[in-house]
Design an enzyme around this catalytic site. Structure first.
Site, PDB file in Angstrom:
ATOM      1  N   SER A 177     -45.717  -2.821 -13.051  1.00  0.00           N
ATOM      2  CA  SER A 177     -45.138  -1.596 -12.509  1.00  0.00           C
ATOM      3  C   SER A 177     -45.878  -0.337 -12.927  1.00  0.00           C
ATOM      4  O   SER A 177     -45.551   0.753 -12.463  1.00  0.00           O
ATOM      5  CB  SER A 177     -43.664  -1.480 -12.933  1.00  0.00           C
ATOM      6  OG  SER A 177     -43.554  -1.415 -14.340  1.00  0.00           O
TER       7      SER A 177
ATOM      8  N   GLY B 262     -21.760   0.439 -24.618  1.00  0.00           N
ATOM      9  CA  GLY B 262     -20.315   0.216 -24.542  1.00  0.00           C
ATOM     10  C   GLY B 262     -19.888  -1.097 -23.933  1.00  0.00           C
ATOM     11  O   GLY B 262     -18.781  -1.192 -23.395  1.00  0.00           O
ATOM     12  N   LYS B 263     -20.727  -2.127 -24.008  1.00  0.00           N
ATOM     13  CA  LYS B 263     -20.362  -3.414 -23.389  1.00  0.00           C
ATOM     14  C   LYS B 263     -19.168  -4.046 -24.123  1.00  0.00           C
ATOM     15  O   LYS B 263     -18.211  -4.492 -23.491  1.00  0.00           O
ATOM     16  CB  LYS B 263     -21.566  -4.367 -23.421  1.00  0.00           C
ATOM     17  CG  LYS B 263     -22.772  -3.862 -22.645  1.00  0.00           C
ATOM     18  CD  LYS B 263     -23.888  -4.874 -22.601  1.00  0.00           C
ATOM     19  CE  LYS B 263     -24.511  -5.104 -23.966  1.00  0.00           C
ATOM     20  NZ  LYS B 263     -25.167  -3.899 -24.501  1.00  0.00           N
ATOM     21  N   THR B 264     -19.226  -4.091 -25.444  1.00  0.00           N
ATOM     22  CA  THR B 264     -18.148  -4.709 -26.207  1.00  0.00           C
ATOM     23  C   THR B 264     -16.857  -3.917 -26.080  1.00  0.00           C
ATOM     24  O   THR B 264     -15.769  -4.494 -25.923  1.00  0.00           O
ATOM     25  CB  THR B 264     -18.551  -4.832 -27.690  1.00  0.00           C
ATOM     26  OG1 THR B 264     -19.768  -5.579 -27.796  1.00  0.00           O
ATOM     27  CG2 THR B 264     -17.471  -5.545 -28.483  1.00  0.00           C
TER      28      THR B 264
ATOM     29  N   LYS C  60     -35.382   3.119 -15.554  1.00  0.00           N
ATOM     30  CA  LYS C  60     -36.571   3.976 -15.628  1.00  0.00           C
ATOM     31  C   LYS C  60     -36.240   5.422 -15.271  1.00  0.00           C
ATOM     32  O   LYS C  60     -36.697   6.360 -15.939  1.00  0.00           O
ATOM     33  CB  LYS C  60     -37.648   3.433 -14.695  1.00  0.00           C
ATOM     34  CG  LYS C  60     -38.213   2.088 -15.118  1.00  0.00           C
ATOM     35  CD  LYS C  60     -39.178   1.546 -14.079  1.00  0.00           C
ATOM     36  CE  LYS C  60     -39.717   0.174 -14.500  1.00  0.00           C
ATOM     37  NZ  LYS C  60     -40.623  -0.396 -13.486  1.00  0.00           N
TER      38      LYS C  60
ATOM     39  N   GLY D 199     -26.874  -4.663 -20.176  1.00  0.00           N
ATOM     40  CA  GLY D 199     -27.387  -3.322 -20.401  1.00  0.00           C
ATOM     41  C   GLY D 199     -27.971  -3.189 -21.791  1.00  0.00           C
ATOM     42  O   GLY D 199     -27.849  -4.096 -22.623  1.00  0.00           O
ATOM     43  N   PRO D 200     -28.616  -2.081 -22.061  1.00  0.00           N
ATOM     44  CA  PRO D 200     -29.228  -1.867 -23.376  1.00  0.00           C
ATOM     45  C   PRO D 200     -28.169  -1.742 -24.467  1.00  0.00           C
ATOM     46  O   PRO D 200     -26.986  -1.531 -24.175  1.00  0.00           O
ATOM     47  CB  PRO D 200     -30.013  -0.562 -23.193  1.00  0.00           C
ATOM     48  CG  PRO D 200     -29.368   0.115 -22.039  1.00  0.00           C
ATOM     49  CD  PRO D 200     -28.855  -0.959 -21.144  1.00  0.00           C
ATOM     50  N   PRO D 201     -28.567  -1.846 -25.737  1.00  0.00           N
ATOM     51  CA  PRO D 201     -27.598  -1.730 -26.834  1.00  0.00           C
ATOM     52  C   PRO D 201     -26.961  -0.345 -26.875  1.00  0.00           C
ATOM     53  O   PRO D 201     -27.593   0.662 -26.570  1.00  0.00           O
ATOM     54  CB  PRO D 201     -28.455  -1.982 -28.087  1.00  0.00           C
ATOM     55  CG  PRO D 201     -29.669  -2.680 -27.602  1.00  0.00           C
ATOM     56  CD  PRO D 201     -29.917  -2.182 -26.219  1.00  0.00           C
ATOM     57  N   GLY D 202     -25.687  -0.314 -27.281  1.00  0.00           N
ATOM     58  CA  GLY D 202     -25.007   0.953 -27.517  1.00  0.00           C
ATOM     59  C   GLY D 202     -24.436   1.627 -26.299  1.00  0.00           C
ATOM     60  O   GLY D 202     -24.014   2.791 -26.383  1.00  0.00           O
TER      61      GLY D 202
END
Length: 807
Positions: free
Chosen positions: A712, A394-396, A755, A389-392
């Site tokens: 796209s 909550g992956k970590t 998107k 997913g994009p940064p920020g």
């Protein structure tokens, strides 16, 4: 004797006194001669010496420096009396008393007494017999004692003769290796017939410690004395041989390995004599205990024991010693013992995930499924999760929550920018400065073989001349292979099957196919505005209050203010920049509280301009699309979805197509396809066909500094051109995505979830999507589905009907 001492100006001393004061008085030579001549025959003059042993039959020079010793030497020389040369027990004693001297010494005749120009006194003494000193007499300007001569009875036996012959042969061997040995000395040894005299002479000539020479002097038994001296001589011969071999750089008698072994043995013997081996011995003993307690597998334990035995044979000053010791310490610090199975409470895990993260329901559901399988089958081969997913978003922090839910240690390993395979597999121990790889090093640091290890930014790995770290991860992340993972530094298998690996990535396409195939991807979409509002209220504001030294009572942000920060000052998929801006608001409040002492301050939306400055983002969709020829597209980026404006303009010309905005080849092809499709449908759309020949068409995508590519945007390109040439406007609240074909079909695209989330974030009300992307509808966050209206497109005609209106 008292009167004589007084005449010489010397103080009287009893045998128990320390004669330190005596040595500070110089004796008159004539008076000393008188004292020496009157000395009774049962007393002998004693000459104390430091670190020197005089043997019977040996002539040796002695330097005399202390006043009392000078008096003794002068007395013996002037009266032509023998003296007893006796070594001090402690060489540092300047004024020795009888208790400071050994009991046995040697009677010596003074052959020569010389005073140099510098005033130094030299005495050449010839040893005669062993002597035992008994009672010391007081009141003399020098030490004098009663004595008993030790008579040596000549012994004749086969054992004595054998030892005598061996010692003579060994002594000649030593003289052969000693450079510059006098020929007279060699002849003396060859012609010597007394075993006792030979033993004394060899002991004197050998570079033994003074204490060892005193032991030889006190060994009266001839057989024992010969054995003792033979032992010293044999040692000296080995040392001389090795010295000779090393000096000549020859391998004729000893191979390099044998010579090294002997040198180490000799060095160890020297260290033992000096008492310097205790530290290394204690270190090796401690390593042995740690190896036994480490519960290593059989193969690893055998290798560790073998290396420990090799370490014992190495001198502790060698570089290999330090390298091997570091290797063994690393082995013993790793958690080899099988970990205990820790219970997993699914209800508690659900509570932890809800406490730590708002939303992300599908992600939480998959994580709970993962934990449930681990609970039911702890020894099973669990999948490797990859949070994408994009940064920020909550992956970590999700990885930390998983570790907390499982009750395990959490370890984070950053892979961003790693381009050396050795970072994963480690360096071979033979290299200088070798270290284990980051996988093993992380496990050693956490001390847990069942930790939750997060491989952060796995998509940022890069290959180089040092190898491909992504390929090295193939074994690490394969449940079928990582039970016998072999780090180059360890050179023994290590079981990684109990480690829970969780990878994170922003762009899945950047991960090599074989590595991506080993992981189960869990995609984390960007947050909607409402989700960001809840995250800010539950987590971010509390964190920033604490970071800036504020309390809830001192500062409060209204919901309207938070939403203003979200929409006017931050536009991102995650919440990282949102937290930064909230921190800026908190710092403003902190200044007010510190400077003016205000105890409570409420920040509303109207206050944001004063605190943060003018709004950074505006709702520009309506402004941009108010003219014909402008359409709103949706794009996917590595940091989440985004809106994309397509602008088309017509000018008098010759039918040229101009493309600007740093478009990639695929996007340029989409514009050409859209224009061709529009030409083919000119009649149906009421467009003058000659218009294409008389006009130049310019298509521009703003934000020209940012490269853009992909198919796209085809629908948006077609709608923008149709809007331009039909002079109809595109609805301001509508955004679209989809690839087109020359037959007018709308083809499916990727990144629908990102998107659509970006469209909801930008204030769009209606989204046009390819009908073939209906399968992705369930992946769209529920909040975005509730906010937006969806139009499903089969052909470009559906897009024109839904998007265009009269200006």
């Amino acid at each position: 004797m008292t009167d004589i001492a007084d005449q010489l100006g010397l103080k009287n001393h009893s045998p128990g006194e320390t004669p330190g004061d005596r040595s500070s008085v110089a004796a008159d030579t004539v008076a000393i001669e008188e004292v020496a001549r009157d000395l009774p025959g049962d007393l002998i003059i004693v000459l104390p010496v430091r670190r020197m042993v005089l043997f019977p039959g040996v002539t040796a020079p002695i330097v005399v420096g202390r006043p009392e010793s000078i008096a003794a030497a002068k007395a013996a020389a002037s009266a032509k009396r023998p003296l007893a040369v006796v070594m001090q027990r402690e060489a540092d004693t300047d004024a020795p008393s009888p208790e400071d001297l050994f009991e046995m010494g040697a009677i010596a005749e003074i052959q020569q007494y010389v005073v140099s120009e510098e005033g130094a006194h030299h005495v050449v003494c010839a040893g005669r017999d062993r002597v035992v000193l008994k009672d010391y007499a007081p009141d003399y300007p020098f030490l004098a004692a009663r004595f008993e001569i030790v008579k040596e009875t000549p012994e004749k036996s086969p054992e004595i003769d054998a030892r005598f012959a061996t010692l003579k042969e060994r002594a000649l061997t030593v003289l052969k290796y000693v450079a510059g040995a006098p020929e007279a000395l060699v002849m003396t040894v060859m012609n010597m017939e007394s075993p006792g005299q030979l033993a004394d002479l060899v002991a004197y000539l050998t570079d033994l410690e003074s204490g060892e020479k005193q032991d030889v002097l006190e060994t009266v038994d001839l057989k024992a004395r010969l054995d003792r001296v033979l032992k010293f001589v044999n040692y000296r011969i080995e040392v001389l041989k090795l010295t000779h071999d090393i000096g000549k750089q020859t391998q004729e008698t000893l191979s390099k390995q044998q010579r090294d072994h002997v040198l180490r043995q000799q060095l160890r013997a020297i260290q033992q004599e000096l008492g310097e081996e205790n530290g290394a011995a204690e270190e090796i003993a401690a390593l042995k205990e740690r190896i036994e307690a480490a519960d290593m597998p059989e193969e690893t334990s055998k290798k560790a024991s073998k290396d420990l035995a090799r370490l014992q044979r190495l001198p502790d000053i060698s570089s290999e010693y330090g390298m091997l010791r570091t290797y063994l310490e690393t082995l013993t610090e790793l958690p080899w013992a099988p970990p205990e199975d820790k219970p997993i409470a699914i209800e508690k895990a659900r509570q932890i995930l809800d406490e730590d993260h708002f939303g992300l329901e599908k992600v939480k559901k998959r994580i709970l499924e993962f934990l449930a399988v681990r609970k039911l089958k702890p020894d099973g081969k669990s999948p490797i999760l990859c949070l994408s997913g994009p940064p920020g978003v909550g992956k970590t922090s999700l990885g930390r929550s998983i570790a907390r839910a499982m009750g395990r240690e959490f370890a984070r390993l950053s892979l961003g920018g790693v381009h050396d395979e050795a970072e994963i597999r480690g360096h071979r121990m033979t290299y200088v400065g070798a270290l284990p790889g980051n996988i093993i090093e992380t496990i050693r640091r956490t001390g847990a073989r069942d930790c939750v290890m997060m491989l952060d930014e796995v998509d940022k790995l890069s290959a180089s001349v040092r190898g491909d770290p992504a390929s090295a991860l193939l074994e690490v992340l394969d449940p079928e292979q990582n039970a016998i993972f072999r780090d180059n530094y360890l050179a023994v298998p290590f079981d990684l099957s109990r480690v829970v690996f969780i990878a994170t990535a922003n762009v899945l396409e950047a991960i090599p196919g074989p590595l991506r195939d080993r992981m189960e991807v869990i995609e984390l979409p960007g947050y909607t505005d409402d989700e960001k509002l809840q995250i800010a209220k539950r987590y971010l504001i509390e964190r920033q209050l604490d970071a800036n030294g504020l309390t809830d009572a001192q500062c409060r942000l209204t919901d309207d203010a938070i939403m203003g920060v979200i929409r006017d000052y931050t536009r991102e998929a995650g919440v990282r920049n949102l937290e930064r801006v909230i921190g800026a608001v908190m710092r403003h409040v902190a200044v007010q509280a510190a400077e003016k002492g205000e105890t409570r301050l409420t920040v509303d939306r109207n206050d944001l301009a004063e605190i943060l400055g003018p709004a950074r983002f505006e709702d520009e969709i309506a402004l941009r699309t108010s003219l014909a020829g402008v359409a709103t597209g949706l794009a996917w980026t590595p940091v989440g979805g985004d809106v994309l404006f397509i602008e088309a303009a017509r000018s008098r010309g010759s039918g040229k197509l101009v493309l600007t905005g740093q478009l990639g080849e695929v996007m340029k092809e989409s514009v050409r396809a859209a224009l061709t499709l529009l030409k083919s449908r000119a009649g149906a759309l009421d467009i003058d066909a000659d218009l294409f020949e008389r006009s130049d068409i310019h298509v521009h995508v703003p934000a020209g500094a940012i490269p853009k590519d992909g198919p796209s945007a085809g629908v948006a390109m077609f709608v923008a051109l149709a809007s331009l040439l039909t002079n109809r406007c595109v609805r301001s609240d509508t955004a679209m995505t989809g690839e087109i074909s020359l037959r007018g079909l709308v083809l499916p695209v990727g990144g629908v979830k990102e998107k659509v989330t970006a469209a909801a974030r930008a204030g769009v009300k209606t989204v046009l999507l390819p009908a073939k992307n209906r399968k992705d509808f369930e992946d769209i966050p529920e909040s975005a589905r509730n906010e937006l209206a969806f139009e499903w497109l089969d052909t470009v005609d559906d897009a024109l009907e839904a998007a265009l209106k009269d200006c």
